[in-house]
Design an enzyme around this catalytic site. Structure first.
Site, PDB file in Angstrom:
ATOM      1  CG  HIS A   1      -4.186 -23.824 -35.276  1.00 30.93           C
ATOM      2  ND1 HIS A   1      -4.361 -23.263 -34.027  1.00 30.93           N
ATOM      3  CD2 HIS A   1      -5.258 -24.611 -35.488  1.00 30.93           C
ATOM      4  CE1 HIS A   1      -5.508 -23.710 -33.514  1.00 30.93           C
ATOM      5  NE2 HIS A   1      -6.058 -24.518 -34.365  1.00 30.93           N
TER       6      HIS A   1
ATOM      7  CB  CYS B   1      -4.501 -17.215 -31.978  1.00 29.31           C
ATOM      8  SG  CYS B   1      -3.161 -18.213 -32.584  1.00 29.31           S
TER       9      CYS B   1
HETATM   10  N1  GLY Z   1      -4.662 -23.249 -26.913  1.00 30.55           N
HETATM   11  C1  GLY Z   1      -5.107 -23.120 -28.229  1.00 30.55           C
HETATM   12  C2  GLY Z   1      -5.675 -24.357 -28.777  1.00 30.55           C
HETATM   13  O1  GLY Z   1      -5.190 -25.410 -28.444  1.00 30.55           O
HETATM   14  O2  GLY Z   1      -6.630 -24.362 -29.500  1.00 30.55           O
END
Ligand code: GLY
Length: 259
Positions: free
Chosen positions: A167, A254
């Site tokens: 991300h 996150c």
């Molecule tokens: N483990 C976080 C994702 O891959 O979205």
């Protein structure tokens, strides 16, 4: 500043199935679930130490990545843009988050095509960066841009291309207004000259996911470069052991939505 001071946080307690989540970090080994739960509790304590009113959704065993709630919504003032996950296994995570955010004006992605993960959206002091990625496509990004501009028509929203990391916020975050911390694993295809760029050493890539909450900075523990940088800009710093979430491609940002 684009975002008002945070007063609330929304989180979801990890499911015991968390080791079944998506990850590009298999080489780090499987997460220790009991230790992950301890680290999660310390994370919640840190949010509370920032004087946030923290709501914790119950774990949902259907969603091993469900505690990474940041990906499910983007909150900007009075709107909550409810995301559509870029991977099938995370489809459905947003429903309970949307229910909790019912007091905000909600915008959902229209049509069949758009996908967007909140982890690809970075609010800087004067603009918003949305990364086009394997999880966030142009249609999703354009719909978010429209939703944000409905709130603030002159808002600068830039669609950016990076590669090399899951991300956007896994590798790029704003340490202070006009100061971005960059992981060298994130390959830039975008002009970031609007900010000072502090590039971490390769072995500290994970530490690029830092989390400013009002006058406090949460950082991953065990990374000396970010620790030293943090001290230049913050008097309140909370280092948190994140080893078990790192194994699952998850970071400090996150694990909650702040608003
Ligand atoms: N483990 C976080 C994702 O891959 O979205």
């Amino acid at each position: 500043m684009l975002l008002p001071p945070f007063t609330h946080a929304l989180a979801r307690r990890p499911a015991s199935s968390l080791a079944n989540g998506l990850t590009t970090q298999r080489h780090l080994g499987p997460p220790n679930v009991a230790l992950a739960m301890q680290q999660y509790d310390a994370y919640l304590d840190a949010l509370r130490a920032c004087a946030l009113d923290v709501t914790i959704l119950p774990p949902d065993e259907r969603f091993p990545d469900g505690h990474f709630v940041e990906d499910t919504a983007v909150i900007f003032r009075n709107i909550a843009f409810i995301c559509r996950a870029g991977v099938p296994s995370r489809s459905g995570e947003a429903e309970s988050v949307a229910s909790h955010l019912a007091h905000l004006h909600q915008v959902t992605i229209e049509g069949e095509e758009g996908t967007l993960d909140g982890g690809d959206v970075l609010f800087c002091a004067d603009r918003v960066l949305i990364r086009l990625s394997a999880r966030t496509n142009r249609e999703g990004a354009e719909q978010l841009r429209s939703a944000l501009r409905a709130v603030q028509p002159d808002l600068r929203v830039e669609l950016v291309s990076f590669s090399g990391i899951l991300h956007l916020k896994s590798g790029l975050n704003e340490l202070a207004p006009g100061v971005l911390v960059l992981a060298p694993a994130l390959h830039l295809h975008h002009d970031l000259s609007f900010a000072e760029i502090l590039t971490l050493p390769p072995q500290e890539t994970y530490a690029a996911n830092l989390l400013p909450i009002n006058d406090t900075l949460l950082i991953a523990a065990g990374f000396p470069t970010i620790s030293a940088l943090a001290e230049k800009y913050y008097t309140h710093i909370i280092p948190l052991d994140m080893s078990e979430f790192e194994k699952m491609d998850g970071g400090l940002s996150c694990l909650s939505l702040r608003y």
